[in-house]
Design a protein around this motif. Sequence first.
Motif, PDB file in Angstrom:
ATOM      1  N   ASP A   1      -0.347 -55.357  44.240  1.00  0.00           N
ATOM      2  CA  ASP A   1      -1.126 -54.189  43.859  1.00  0.00           C
ATOM      3  C   ASP A   1      -0.408 -52.921  44.328  1.00  0.00           C
ATOM      4  O   ASP A   1      -0.617 -52.438  45.437  1.00  0.00           O
ATOM      5  N   ALA A   2       0.435 -52.379  43.456  1.00  0.00           N
ATOM      6  CA  ALA A   2       1.220 -51.194  43.807  1.00  0.00           C
ATOM      7  C   ALA A   2       0.381 -49.932  43.855  1.00  0.00           C
ATOM      8  O   ALA A   2       0.871 -48.875  44.271  1.00  0.00           O
ATOM      9  N   SER A   3      -0.889 -50.010  43.445  1.00  0.00           N
ATOM     10  CA  SER A   3      -1.759 -48.834  43.529  1.00  0.00           C
ATOM     11  C   SER A   3      -2.326 -48.654  44.940  1.00  0.00           C
ATOM     12  O   SER A   3      -2.797 -47.569  45.286  1.00  0.00           O
ATOM     13  N   TRP A   4      -2.265 -49.711  45.754  1.00  0.00           N
ATOM     14  CA  TRP A   4      -2.721 -49.606  47.142  1.00  0.00           C
ATOM     15  C   TRP A   4      -1.719 -48.744  47.887  1.00  0.00           C
ATOM     16  O   TRP A   4      -0.517 -49.016  47.882  1.00  0.00           O
ATOM     17  N   SER A   5      -2.186 -47.695  48.533  1.00  0.00           N
ATOM     18  CA  SER A   5      -1.288 -46.724  49.154  1.00  0.00           C
ATOM     19  C   SER A   5      -0.322 -47.350  50.152  1.00  0.00           C
ATOM     20  O   SER A   5       0.836 -46.921  50.257  1.00  0.00           O
ATOM     21  N   ALA A   6      -0.774 -48.352  50.888  1.00  0.00           N
ATOM     22  CA  ALA A   6       0.102 -49.007  51.867  1.00  0.00           C
ATOM     23  C   ALA A   6       1.330 -49.609  51.195  1.00  0.00           C
ATOM     24  O   ALA A   6       2.415 -49.658  51.788  1.00  0.00           O
ATOM     25  N   ILE A   7       1.182 -50.062  49.962  1.00  0.00           N
ATOM     26  CA  ILE A   7       2.287 -50.626  49.192  1.00  0.00           C
ATOM     27  C   ILE A   7       3.060 -49.517  48.484  1.00  0.00           C
ATOM     28  O   ILE A   7       4.300 -49.474  48.520  1.00  0.00           O
ATOM     29  N   ARG A   8       2.333 -48.612  47.844  1.00  0.00           N
ATOM     30  CA  ARG A   8       2.959 -47.578  47.004  1.00  0.00           C
ATOM     31  C   ARG A   8       3.882 -46.659  47.805  1.00  0.00           C
ATOM     32  O   ARG A   8       4.960 -46.275  47.322  1.00  0.00           O
ATOM     33  N   ILE A   9       3.505 -46.312  49.018  1.00  0.00           N
ATOM     34  CA  ILE A   9       4.317 -45.394  49.820  1.00  0.00           C
ATOM     35  C   ILE A   9       5.722 -45.956  50.053  1.00  0.00           C
ATOM     36  O   ILE A   9       6.696 -45.215  50.106  1.00  0.00           O
ATOM     37  N   GLY A  10       5.840 -47.268  50.158  1.00  0.00           N
ATOM     38  CA  GLY A  10       7.138 -47.905  50.430  1.00  0.00           C
ATOM     39  C   GLY A  10       8.067 -47.990  49.244  1.00  0.00           C
ATOM     40  O   GLY A  10       9.196 -48.460  49.377  1.00  0.00           O
ATOM     41  N   ILE A  11       7.639 -47.508  48.070  1.00  0.00           N
ATOM     42  CA  ILE A  11       8.532 -47.471  46.900  1.00  0.00           C
ATOM     43  C   ILE A  11       9.307 -46.158  46.989  1.00  0.00           C
ATOM     44  O   ILE A  11       9.096 -45.212  46.237  1.00  0.00           O
TER      45      ILE A  11
ATOM     46  N   TYR B   1       9.738 -55.523  46.585  1.00  0.00           N
ATOM     47  CA  TYR B   1      10.421 -54.299  46.996  1.00  0.00           C
ATOM     48  C   TYR B   1      11.928 -54.314  46.732  1.00  0.00           C
ATOM     49  O   TYR B   1      12.552 -53.243  46.657  1.00  0.00           O
ATOM     50  N   LYS B   2      12.529 -55.479  46.609  1.00  0.00           N
ATOM     51  CA  LYS B   2      13.998 -55.573  46.536  1.00  0.00           C
ATOM     52  C   LYS B   2      14.612 -54.651  45.490  1.00  0.00           C
ATOM     53  O   LYS B   2      15.532 -53.877  45.813  1.00  0.00           O
ATOM     54  N   PRO B   3      14.180 -54.678  44.224  1.00  0.00           N
ATOM     55  CA  PRO B   3      14.828 -53.787  43.240  1.00  0.00           C
ATOM     56  C   PRO B   3      14.646 -52.303  43.563  1.00  0.00           C
ATOM     57  O   PRO B   3      15.553 -51.490  43.320  1.00  0.00           O
ATOM     58  N   PHE B   4      13.509 -51.954  44.133  1.00  0.00           N
ATOM     59  CA  PHE B   4      13.283 -50.555  44.522  1.00  0.00           C
ATOM     60  C   PHE B   4      14.165 -50.172  45.700  1.00  0.00           C
ATOM     61  O   PHE B   4      14.675 -49.049  45.767  1.00  0.00           O
ATOM     62  N   ASN B   5      14.347 -51.108  46.645  1.00  0.00           N
ATOM     63  CA  ASN B   5      15.225 -50.852  47.781  1.00  0.00           C
ATOM     64  C   ASN B   5      16.660 -50.631  47.324  1.00  0.00           C
ATOM     65  O   ASN B   5      17.339 -49.702  47.773  1.00  0.00           O
ATOM     66  N   VAL B   6      17.125 -51.506  46.429  1.00  0.00           N
ATOM     67  CA  VAL B   6      18.498 -51.392  45.915  1.00  0.00           C
ATOM     68  C   VAL B   6      18.682 -50.048  45.222  1.00  0.00           C
ATOM     69  O   VAL B   6      19.707 -49.373  45.392  1.00  0.00           O
ATOM     70  N   MET B   7      17.703 -49.634  44.459  1.00  0.00           N
ATOM     71  CA  MET B   7      17.754 -48.346  43.786  1.00  0.00           C
ATOM     72  C   MET B   7      17.815 -47.212  44.809  1.00  0.00           C
ATOM     73  O   MET B   7      18.564 -46.242  44.642  1.00  0.00           O
ATOM     74  N   PHE B   8      17.036 -47.344  45.873  1.00  0.00           N
ATOM     75  CA  PHE B   8      17.021 -46.334  46.927  1.00  0.00           C
ATOM     76  C   PHE B   8      18.372 -46.266  47.622  1.00  0.00           C
ATOM     77  O   PHE B   8      18.880 -45.169  47.909  1.00  0.00           O
ATOM     78  N   TYR B   9      18.992 -47.409  47.889  1.00  0.00           N
ATOM     79  CA  TYR B   9      20.318 -47.440  48.508  1.00  0.00           C
ATOM     80  C   TYR B   9      21.329 -46.703  47.625  1.00  0.00           C
ATOM     81  O   TYR B   9      22.176 -45.946  48.117  1.00  0.00           O
ATOM     82  N   GLN B  10      21.248 -46.948  46.320  1.00  0.00           N
ATOM     83  CA  GLN B  10      22.180 -46.315  45.384  1.00  0.00           C
ATOM     84  C   GLN B  10      21.961 -44.805  45.321  1.00  0.00           C
ATOM     85  O   GLN B  10      22.926 -44.035  45.267  1.00  0.00           O
ATOM     86  N   MET B  11      20.710 -44.400  45.352  1.00  0.00           N
ATOM     87  CA  MET B  11      20.388 -42.980  45.267  1.00  0.00           C
ATOM     88  C   MET B  11      20.834 -42.217  46.510  1.00  0.00           C
ATOM     89  O   MET B  11      21.285 -41.072  46.431  1.00  0.00           O
ATOM     90  N   THR B  12      20.694 -42.845  47.678  1.00  0.00           N
ATOM     91  CA  THR B  12      21.010 -42.175  48.942  1.00  0.00           C
ATOM     92  C   THR B  12      22.435 -42.408  49.418  1.00  0.00           C
ATOM     93  O   THR B  12      22.942 -41.675  50.267  1.00  0.00           O
ATOM     94  N   GLY B  13      23.070 -43.460  48.894  1.00  0.00           N
ATOM     95  CA  GLY B  13      24.400 -43.823  49.374  1.00  0.00           C
ATOM     96  C   GLY B  13      24.362 -44.498  50.729  1.00  0.00           C
ATOM     97  O   GLY B  13      25.373 -44.557  51.437  1.00  0.00           O
ATOM     98  N   GLN B  14      23.192 -45.017  51.099  1.00  0.00           N
ATOM     99  CA  GLN B  14      23.022 -45.707  52.383  1.00  0.00           C
ATOM    100  C   GLN B  14      22.397 -47.083  52.164  1.00  0.00           C
ATOM    101  O   GLN B  14      21.443 -47.210  51.401  1.00  0.00           O
ATOM    102  N   ASP B  15      22.957 -48.084  52.831  1.00  0.00           N
ATOM    103  CA  ASP B  15      22.403 -49.432  52.770  1.00  0.00           C
ATOM    104  C   ASP B  15      21.633 -49.693  54.065  1.00  0.00           C
ATOM    105  O   ASP B  15      22.220 -49.852  55.123  1.00  0.00           O
ATOM    106  N   PHE B  16      20.308 -49.715  53.961  1.00  0.00           N
ATOM    107  CA  PHE B  16      19.477 -49.906  55.148  1.00  0.00           C
ATOM    108  C   PHE B  16      19.299 -51.382  55.512  1.00  0.00           C
ATOM    109  O   PHE B  16      18.668 -51.705  56.513  1.00  0.00           O
ATOM    110  N   GLN B  17      19.824 -52.278  54.673  1.00  0.00           N
ATOM    111  CA  GLN B  17      19.858 -53.724  54.957  1.00  0.00           C
ATOM    112  C   GLN B  17      18.473 -54.322  55.175  1.00  0.00           C
ATOM    113  O   GLN B  17      18.297 -55.214  55.997  1.00  0.00           O
ATOM    114  N   TRP B  18      17.499 -53.864  54.423  1.00  0.00           N
ATOM    115  CA  TRP B  18      16.135 -54.374  54.567  1.00  0.00           C
ATOM    116  C   TRP B  18      15.968 -55.772  53.984  1.00  0.00           C
ATOM    117  O   TRP B  18      14.974 -56.426  54.259  1.00  0.00           O
TER     118      TRP B  18
END
Length: 235
Positions: A104-114, A211-228
């Motif tokens: 449920d990505a509408s739940w704020s606890a989940i949505r904030i982490g995207i 979260y994995k695809p969103f994390n990968v996208m975030f790594y690409q956008m920031t140029g940082q791999d947070f290794q989550w």
Amino acid sequence: MGEPGLVSVLAMPQRHRCTEAGDRSVMPKTLEGQITMEKTPSYFVTNEAPKRIHSMAKDTKLIVVVRNPVTRAISDYTQTLSKKPDIPTFEVLAFKNRTLGLIDASWSAIRIGIYALHLENWLQYFPLSQILFVSGERLIIDPAGEMAKVQDFLGLKRLVTEKHFYFNKTKGFPCLKKPEDGSPPRCLGKSKGRTHPKIDPDVIHRLRKFYKPFNVMFYQMTGQDFQWEQEGSDK
């Protein structure tokens, strides 16, 4: 210092500071040569914030502390649970349909982490060069190292170093101390460092997958791999 969630900090070499995104008029003056910092966690995930802040001070530097979104969601739930002990379990709230594995990505606890979704909004107004992303995990393991990056980003002399931190085993995170005057260390209060409830491993697995695809996208956008995605990084 405490258990770092998602935080936005505005560091503005301006004459006025701002606690309400984009409104200078309500704030006292900042002296010439000072850098004023303003922290509000909701800025990063508020759609209107980037436009308002940019219209107020387009040279504003932004610091965003991020952590593994799975851990962040559980920490968010733990905070809410402490205030509302009768809420449903994390497992119930996390799914639209658990049988089908629909998060449920509408739940704020989940949505904030995207994070990638929220960052897209900010990049419409601010270049990446004006945004520093601080690792919440590294902030616990190596607070002085992360603070060095912050001080460099703001153009400050590195005055805060490893001698200003010690690890509090009871709380599970570093605390600040002032070695020059011998005053008692400063740790954040009872609301920080709470023990997280035990979550079904299958739920953790499904959240990692979500979260994995969103994390990968975030790594690409920031140029940082947070290794989550590393096993155990969300504990």
